[in-house]
Design an enzyme around this catalytic site. Structure first.
Site, PDB file in Angstrom:
ATOM      1  N   CYS A  20      45.789  42.107  47.905  1.00 22.35           N
ATOM      2  CA  CYS A  20      44.773  42.441  46.903  1.00 22.35           C
ATOM      3  C   CYS A  20      44.466  43.929  46.817  1.00 22.35           C
ATOM      4  CB  CYS A  20      43.484  41.661  47.177  1.00 22.35           C
ATOM      5  SG  CYS A  20      43.667  39.882  46.960  1.00 22.35           S
TER       6      CYS A  20
ATOM      7  N   HIS B  57      37.375  45.796  44.297  1.00 25.46           N
ATOM      8  CA  HIS B  57      38.149  44.552  44.209  1.00 25.46           C
ATOM      9  C   HIS B  57      37.176  43.401  43.987  1.00 25.46           C
ATOM     10  CE1 HIS B  57      40.700  41.234  44.998  1.00 25.46           C
ATOM     11  NE2 HIS B  57      40.334  41.047  46.260  1.00 25.46           N
TER      12      HIS B  57
ATOM     13  N   ASN C 271      38.841  36.154  41.278  1.00 26.04           N
ATOM     14  CA  ASN C 271      39.621  37.120  42.045  1.00 26.04           C
ATOM     15  C   ASN C 271      41.061  37.069  41.536  1.00 26.04           C
ATOM     16  OD1 ASN C 271      41.152  38.468  43.966  1.00 26.04           O
ATOM     17  ND2 ASN C 271      40.105  37.577  45.720  1.00 26.04           N
TER      18      ASN C 271
END
Length: 365
Positions: A115, A260, A290
């Site tokens: 990520c 993020h 996400n």
């Protein structure tokens, strides 16, 4: 050779057309829609169609960014794709993207820092562009894309993971920018001793795919949620502070924070420790969850197209992901299509968070 600071000159993003709400993912995971939103702040996410792969989403986002920059794909020197869900083990997904968008002169490669991959890709592309000679209005330019299709590697019954992730892609074009407004400072770290917190155990050279690994469910994405939360609380504030120290910038000068989009509740918990009291934290996870390496560039594109950046605004991007890795960047916002001119006064105190509309859906212009 004539060199200029490298900065973000355009943004783009793309989400698949299919929307999946909390009721649907909650039913499979054995939790309620209310529980998901209360624990994560997420209300829905997007899912790639059966015929769509990571490269398809990445190409859509790349075309948006190129159009915004007023560039042709053949003007791009590098295409870097951050993903942990590539189309294939090989070739690189970035190579497929160059074919889809017609970037015939670009060198292309993938980056996998899970990520936080977009931050690592951004750093690599910025460093390479700095080494290239710059001509007036001629670049060099790089496309940096974060794209993931996590729906293909999630166990629908695993409430620790299935409720969090969606599919999507975000992109930026990097290129020469005016010295007074542009420039990027980055800071990257990897705590390999904690790599077991996030993994897909099988499918690589250590545990090749077999009937046994399939039966075991070893190809699903796994995460130690409590361990990840502890890692973020322990490492994200320090990473942001180190970045600002490296750039010799006081925290009070930062106007925007784009993190993020992992979990809204976790971000709210860690926010006070960052010390960015004059900044606005941009959040868009309620609408797309996400999206892995795509989450920072998608959110950045939303804020940019909404006209929230003023030329010269100091903006921090920060992501964390498997490995375990943390990547952060400080941008001084350059003149871009949707940026406000520097002469417009900026607020000295920003709202602590800003919810953003979603990116363009499939087929939208």
């Amino acid at each position: 050779m004539d060199h200029h600071p490298i900065g973000v000159i355009a943004t783009g993003s793309h989400l698949p057309a299919t929307v999946v709400d909390n009721d649907e993912v909650g039913a499979a995971a054995g939790v309620t829609a209310e529980w998901i939103e209360r624990k994560t702040g997420i209300r829905r996410r997007h899912r790639a169609a059966a015929h769509e792969a990571t490269s398809d989403l990445a190409a859509h986002a790349a075309r948006q960014a190129l159009a915004q920059a007023g560039l042709d794909a053949e003007q791009i020197t590098y295409v870097v794709v951050a993903t942990s869900t590539p189309d294939h083990p090989q070739p690189a997904t970035a190579a497929i993207v160059t074919d889809l968008i017609g970037a015939r002169r670009a060198a292309a490669f993938d980056v996998n820092s899970v990520c936080s991959g977009f931050m690592f890709a951004l750093t690599a592309a910025e460093r390479m562009l700095r080494a290239e000679p710059a001509g007036a209005g001629q670049g060099p330019y790089a496309l940096v894309i974060g794209a993931d299709v996590y729906s293909r590697i999630l166990d629908p019954a695993d409430r620790k993971t299935a409720i969090l992730f969606g599919d999507g892609a975000g992109a930026v074009v990097l290129g020469p920018v005016p010295a007074a407004t542009g420039g990027i400072t980055t800071s990257l770290t990897t705590r390999g001793d904690q790599h077991r917190l996030i993994s897909v155990p099988a499918g690589g050279s250590r545990r090749p795919a077999s009937a046994d690994t399939l039966a075991e469910g070893a190809h699903w994405f796994t995460m130690d949620g409590r361990g990840v939360r502890g890692f973020v609380h322990e490492n994200l504030p320090g990473a942001v502070h180190a970045l600002l120290a490296k750039a010799d910038v006081p925290a009070r000068a930062v106007r925007h924070f784009v993190p993020h989009q992992a979990n809204g509740v976790m971000l709210a918990e860690v926010w006070p420790a960052l010390g960015l009291d004059s900044a606005r934290m941009h959040l868009a996870l309620a609408l797309h969850g996400n999206t892995g390496a795509a989450s920072v560039p998608i959110t950045l594109d939303l804020a940019h197209r909404r006209g929230l950046f003023t030329e010269g605004d100091l903006t921090v991007l920060s992501a964390f992901g498997g490995g375990m890795s943390v990547g952060s960047a400080l941008l001084r916002w350059a003149p871009t299509r949707h940026a406000r001119p520097a002469r417009i006064p900026r607020r000295t105190t920003a709202a602590p968070t800003a919810a953003l509309p979603e990116p363009a859906l499939a087929g939208a212009r």
